[in-house]
Design a protein around this motif. Structure first.
Motif, PDB file in Angstrom:
ATOM      1  N   ALA A 268      60.819  44.041  61.117  1.00 59.65           N
ATOM      2  CA  ALA A 268      62.271  44.097  60.985  1.00 59.65           C
ATOM      3  C   ALA A 268      62.763  45.517  60.735  1.00 59.65           C
ATOM      4  CB  ALA A 268      62.728  43.178  59.860  1.00 59.65           C
ATOM      5  N   GLY A 269      61.850  46.431  60.427  1.00 61.25           N
ATOM      6  CA  GLY A 269      62.252  47.824  60.217  1.00 61.25           C
ATOM      7  C   GLY A 269      62.321  48.230  58.758  1.00 61.25           C
ATOM      8  N   LYS A 270      61.745  47.418  57.883  1.00 61.07           N
ATOM      9  CA  LYS A 270      61.840  47.703  56.447  1.00 61.07           C
ATOM     10  C   LYS A 270      61.122  48.999  56.070  1.00 61.07           C
ATOM     11  CE  LYS A 270      59.738  43.886  55.384  1.00 61.07           C
ATOM     12  NZ  LYS A 270      59.406  43.209  56.626  1.00 61.07           N
ATOM     13  N   THR A 271      59.878  49.112  56.548  1.00 60.12           N
ATOM     14  CA  THR A 271      59.108  50.301  56.183  1.00 60.12           C
ATOM     15  C   THR A 271      59.689  51.549  56.839  1.00 60.12           C
ATOM     16  OG1 THR A 271      57.121  49.047  55.737  1.00 60.12           O
ATOM     17  CG2 THR A 271      56.817  51.351  56.292  1.00 60.12           C
ATOM     18  N   THR A 272      60.147  51.415  58.079  1.00 63.15           N
ATOM     19  CA  THR A 272      60.796  52.555  58.745  1.00 63.15           C
ATOM     20  C   THR A 272      62.013  52.999  57.943  1.00 63.15           C
ATOM     21  OG1 THR A 272      60.115  51.653  60.864  1.00 63.15           O
ATOM     22  CG2 THR A 272      61.801  53.370  60.914  1.00 63.15           C
ATOM     23  N   PHE A 273      62.773  52.007  57.464  1.00 62.14           N
ATOM     24  CA  PHE A 273      63.950  52.322  56.666  1.00 62.14           C
ATOM     25  C   PHE A 273      63.558  53.097  55.403  1.00 62.14           C
ATOM     26  CE2 PHE A 273      67.273  50.966  53.584  1.00 62.14           C
ATOM     27  CZ  PHE A 273      68.346  51.562  54.214  1.00 62.14           C
ATOM     28  N   PHE A 274      62.471  52.665  54.784  1.00 62.15           N
ATOM     29  CA  PHE A 274      61.949  53.366  53.605  1.00 62.15           C
ATOM     30  C   PHE A 274      61.567  54.798  53.946  1.00 62.15           C
ATOM     31  CE2 PHE A 274      60.330  51.343  49.570  1.00 62.15           C
ATOM     32  CZ  PHE A 274      61.416  50.510  49.462  1.00 62.15           C
ATOM     33  N   ASN A 275      60.887  54.930  55.072  1.00 59.58           N
ATOM     34  CA  ASN A 275      60.464  56.267  55.492  1.00 59.58           C
ATOM     35  C   ASN A 275      61.658  57.167  55.782  1.00 59.58           C
ATOM     36  OD1 ASN A 275      57.722  55.887  55.228  1.00 59.58           O
ATOM     37  ND2 ASN A 275      57.476  55.109  57.305  1.00 59.58           N
ATOM     38  N   LEU A 276      62.758  56.562  56.214  1.00 63.66           N
ATOM     39  CA  LEU A 276      63.970  57.358  56.443  1.00 63.66           C
ATOM     40  C   LEU A 276      64.551  57.815  55.109  1.00 63.66           C
ATOM     41  CD1 LEU A 276      65.750  55.290  59.243  1.00 63.66           C
ATOM     42  CD2 LEU A 276      64.721  57.559  59.485  1.00 63.66           C
ATOM     43  N   LEU A 277      64.613  56.891  54.158  1.00 58.67           N
ATOM     44  CA  LEU A 277      65.210  57.225  52.856  1.00 58.67           C
ATOM     45  C   LEU A 277      64.425  58.329  52.158  1.00 58.67           C
ATOM     46  CD1 LEU A 277      66.135  53.756  51.328  1.00 58.67           C
ATOM     47  CD2 LEU A 277      67.599  55.376  52.516  1.00 58.67           C
ATOM     48  N   THR A 278      63.085  58.295  52.318  1.00 59.06           N
ATOM     49  CA  THR A 278      62.258  59.286  51.623  1.00 59.06           C
ATOM     50  C   THR A 278      61.927  60.468  52.520  1.00 59.06           C
ATOM     51  OG1 THR A 278      60.388  57.908  52.199  1.00 59.06           O
ATOM     52  CG2 THR A 278      61.242  57.712  49.970  1.00 59.06           C
ATOM     53  N   LYS A 279      62.581  60.529  53.695  1.00 60.30           N
ATOM     54  CA  LYS A 279      62.496  61.668  54.612  1.00 60.30           C
ATOM     55  C   LYS A 279      61.153  61.811  55.299  1.00 60.30           C
ATOM     56  CE  LYS A 279      65.945  62.534  54.132  1.00 60.30           C
ATOM     57  NZ  LYS A 279      66.643  63.548  53.417  1.00 60.30           N
ATOM     58  N   PHE A 280      60.310  60.795  55.228  1.00 60.80           N
ATOM     59  CA  PHE A 280      59.056  60.870  55.972  1.00 60.80           C
ATOM     60  C   PHE A 280      59.343  60.755  57.473  1.00 60.80           C
ATOM     61  CE2 PHE A 280      55.362  60.805  52.995  1.00 60.80           C
ATOM     62  CZ  PHE A 280      56.089  60.930  51.833  1.00 60.80           C
ATOM     63  N   HIS A 281      60.501  60.121  57.824  1.00 60.48           N
ATOM     64  CA  HIS A 281      61.006  60.155  59.196  1.00 60.48           C
ATOM     65  C   HIS A 281      62.375  60.826  59.186  1.00 60.48           C
ATOM     66  CE1 HIS A 281      57.852  57.766  60.687  1.00 60.48           C
ATOM     67  NE2 HIS A 281      58.339  56.572  60.436  1.00 60.48           N
ATOM     68  N   LYS A 282      62.718  61.419  60.333  1.00 58.03           N
ATOM     69  CA  LYS A 282      64.058  61.982  60.482  1.00 58.03           C
ATOM     70  C   LYS A 282      64.948  60.952  61.148  1.00 58.03           C
ATOM     71  CE  LYS A 282      64.296  66.953  60.928  1.00 58.03           C
ATOM     72  NZ  LYS A 282      63.334  67.835  61.539  1.00 58.03           N
ATOM     73  N   PRO A 283      66.118  60.651  60.606  1.00 58.48           N
ATOM     74  CA  PRO A 283      66.973  59.666  61.265  1.00 58.48           C
ATOM     75  C   PRO A 283      67.506  60.195  62.593  1.00 58.48           C
ATOM     76  CG  PRO A 283      68.069  60.587  59.322  1.00 58.48           C
ATOM     77  CD  PRO A 283      66.684  61.126  59.335  1.00 58.48           C
ATOM     78  N   THR A 284      67.681  59.273  63.561  1.00 55.39           N
ATOM     79  CA  THR A 284      68.266  59.646  64.838  1.00 55.39           C
ATOM     80  C   THR A 284      69.775  59.832  64.671  1.00 55.39           C
ATOM     81  OG1 THR A 284      66.608  58.213  65.815  1.00 55.39           O
ATOM     82  CG2 THR A 284      68.318  59.024  67.289  1.00 55.39           C
ATOM     83  N   ALA A 285      70.373  58.974  63.833  1.00 61.67           N
ATOM     84  CA  ALA A 285      71.807  59.090  63.564  1.00 61.67           C
ATOM     85  C   ALA A 285      72.092  58.517  62.179  1.00 61.67           C
ATOM     86  CB  ALA A 285      72.612  58.323  64.610  1.00 61.67           C
TER      87      ALA A 285
END
Lengths: 351, 250
Positions: free
Chosen positions: B42-59
């Protein structure tokens, strides 16, 4: 009225306020004590040989600081050894007779290797694993190329007949005995410096970064900066060994900046024991010893060392010192009654 | 100051053509436990990675305590007090349990780059480390390597390490995943206890944990928010039932 009853609980054994000297430092003190008498027994062991071991041993310690304690594979360490050697040598040839010549040339040589380390590390440190190693390899080849091209490095000839100069006009270093003791002092300072870095607050974070990088990041540590700092420190110590070597042997050649030297230091470190304090010294002694005592068989030395390396990675992967420590650890564990029975042996434990 | 510690607006992350997180507006109220649930993928872990900056958000943007942190580095966000745990156990395996906690405590000393100091200068942290370990019930294991702990105790150590930073905002990624029942119960109580005075956002699959301790629940599906509210409301939402049980049951 309330009198506290005397506690009958066993007193917890807190560490003594003044910790006894660590076992590593004790062994090191013994080694230095033994090294002190070497110039008096040239029939048993050549002082020149011991000086060579000290130079390469410290070089391997520098490499181990990076691979063993930080987890970074560098193929650029010859570039640091060599660049410090070239700078020290070139300055000595010009200003060697000045009372401050040796000290200044040595210091500037070390500084040069730190700068080369900063340049190479700064470019490589954002990459991981094999990519990191390949970038260091490519950049160290540039340093090799420059050493061939520059005039002041002597090109193919290298720098020959570098004067050793003197210390503040007081101690003439041209005598091998004087040089021997100065080398011993420099080596001890270098080794203790590496020991301190490993056992420092910084070293603690390095270990954490090596063990689990994302976790270290999530605790607020900029892991790339730690890698870079470790890289520059390692390059500096490698350069320190290179400047020592230039003074001891009075020559710097292209071999010092070559890939061959970069791989030799990997070999020394792995043979002796990665991530241990004495492993690099043992490995350097083995490799330098074989090269010296088997010099009569010529190029076959490479084959012998290669075979030893194959045996090492096949049968005792932790290296000489690493296997010894592991043997002691297992013996100590067997001696203890199993307190935590669920404990599984960790497969790749590097002390 | 708004009531919300963390606000995301239009947060989106695409990997190639695949949108893992789509236009998520999430508000986490300060000093509450907020659970993020949803089916696998569902994207939960990706969302976490966005919040903690381990991923860069697209928008989209992330605002933490009225500061836009969208472009910050992961370590800087952690230093701000937004500290995460990981889905797989994240300890320093060959460090002792005590040293694991001490690595986190060390940041306060500001000596992390001091390579010339003795590591004995870190001994001043021992008392604080032992107090934290005693608090979570790991004091007896202080001297053994983290690698030798049982799974449940590793996760406990992780929470202790996170707590060592005294973060105002904790992100817990599946804190009870793979645990035995007893451990789940212990971790649940621990989270409830340490959440006092803090904000907690957690991804969790175990519904008993979610139902018992969270104040608000957000359900994600295919990267989008499906429903939000307290447990009683969300669990009766027909759309949520459909997402978990399949369309036929709705």
């Amino acid at each position: 009225m309330s009198i506290k009853p005397v506690s009958l609980k066993p007193i917890s054994l807190k560490p003594m306020p003044l910790k006894p000297m660590s076992i590593t430092l004790k062994i090191f003190a013994l080694l230095v004590a033994a090294a002190l008498v070497v110039p008096y027994v040239p029939g048993i062991i050549y002082p020149i040989f011991v000086m060579k071991v000290m130079c390469y041993g410290l070089f391997a310690c520098a490499f181990n600081l990076l691979l063993g304690f930080t987890g970074l594979v560098s193929f650029a360490h010859a570039a640091f050894l060599g660049s410090a050697g070239y700078v020290t040598g070139a300055l000595m040839i010009r200003f060697g007779t000045h009372p401050l010549g040796t000290v200044t040339a040595f210091t500037l040589g070390v500084l040069a290797s730190a700068l080369v380390g900063l340049a190479i590390g700064g470019l490589a440190v954002r990459r991981r694993g094999i990519y990191f190693a390949m970038i260091t390899l490519a950049l160290s080849q540039i340093v090799y190329f420059l050493a061939v091209q520059f005039r002041w490095t002597g090109g193919e000839d290298g720098l020959q007949g570098i004067p050793r100069g003197n210390l503040f006009g007081l101690l003439d270093l041209s005598s091998d005995t004087a040089m021997y003791y100065v080398t011993l002092v420099l080596f001890s300072i270098g080794f203790l410096f590496v020991y301190r870095v490993v056992h420092s607050p910084f070293g603690q974070i390095l270990q954490a970064v090596r063990e689990n990088e994302p976790r270290a990041t999530s605790l607020g540590y900029d892991t790339d900066r730690f890698r870079l700092a470790a890289f520059v420190l390692s390059a500096t110590v490698a350069g320190y060994a290179g400047a020592m070597k230039a003074l001891v042997f009075q020559l710097v050649s292209l071999n010092d900046v070559s890939l061959h030297t970069s791989t030799e230091v990997v070999l020394m470190t792995l043979l002796g024991g990665l991530g241990t304090m004495f492993g690099p010294l043992v490995g350097a002694t083995l490799v330098v010893g074989l090269q010296n005592y088997l010099a009569t068989i010529g190029d076959l030395v490479t084959v012998v060392i290669g075979l030893i390396f194959i045996v090492c990675v096949s049968f005792f992967r932790r290296g000489v010192v690493g296997e010894y420590l592991e043997w002691r650890r297992r013996r100590a564990q067997r001696a203890l009654p199993a307190r935590e029975p669920a404990t599984a042996p960790s497969p790749s434990h590097a002390p | 100051m708004s009531d919300f510690a963390l606000v995301t607006s239009g947060l989106t992350k695409t990997f190639g053509g695949f949108t893992a997180v789509k236009n998520v507006d999430l508000k986490v109220r300060r000093h509450t436990i907020h659970a993020l649930i949803g089916p696998n993928g569902a994207g939960k872990t990706t969302f976490f990675n966005l919040l903690t900056k381990f991923h860069k958000p697209t928008a989209g943007s992330i605002v933490f305590e009225s500061t836009d942190i969208t472009a910050e580095s992961p370590a800087a966000t952690a230093r701000r007090g937004l500290v995460r745990s990981f889905q797989i156990s994240a300890t320093f395996p060959h460090l002792t349990v005590k040293d694991n906690v001490r690595v986190a405590l060390q940041r306060k000393l500001g000596t992390q780059y001091h390579f010339w100091k003795s590591s004995r200068s870190l001994d001043v942290l021992d008392d604080a480390a032992m107090r934290l370990l005693a608090d979570v019930g790991l004091a007896d294991a202080a001297a053994i390597n983290a690698a030798d702990l049982s799974y449940g105790r590793k996760r406990t150590l992780e929470i202790a390490t996170t707590l060592a930073l005294d973060p105002p905002f904790m992100l817990l990624d599946e804190p009870t995943q793979g645990m035995a029942i007893d451990d789940v119960d212990r971790i649940k109580k621990l989270i409830k206890r340490v959440a006092v005075g803090r904000t907690v956002l957690m991804v969790e699959h175990n519904m008993s944990v979610v139902a018992d301790i969270s104040d608000t629940i957000t359900v994600l599906q295919r990267g989008e928010i499906l429903a939000e509210g307290p447990y009683a409301q969300v669990s009766n939402d027909p759309a949520v039932k459909a997402a978990y049980l399949g369309g036929g049951h709705a």
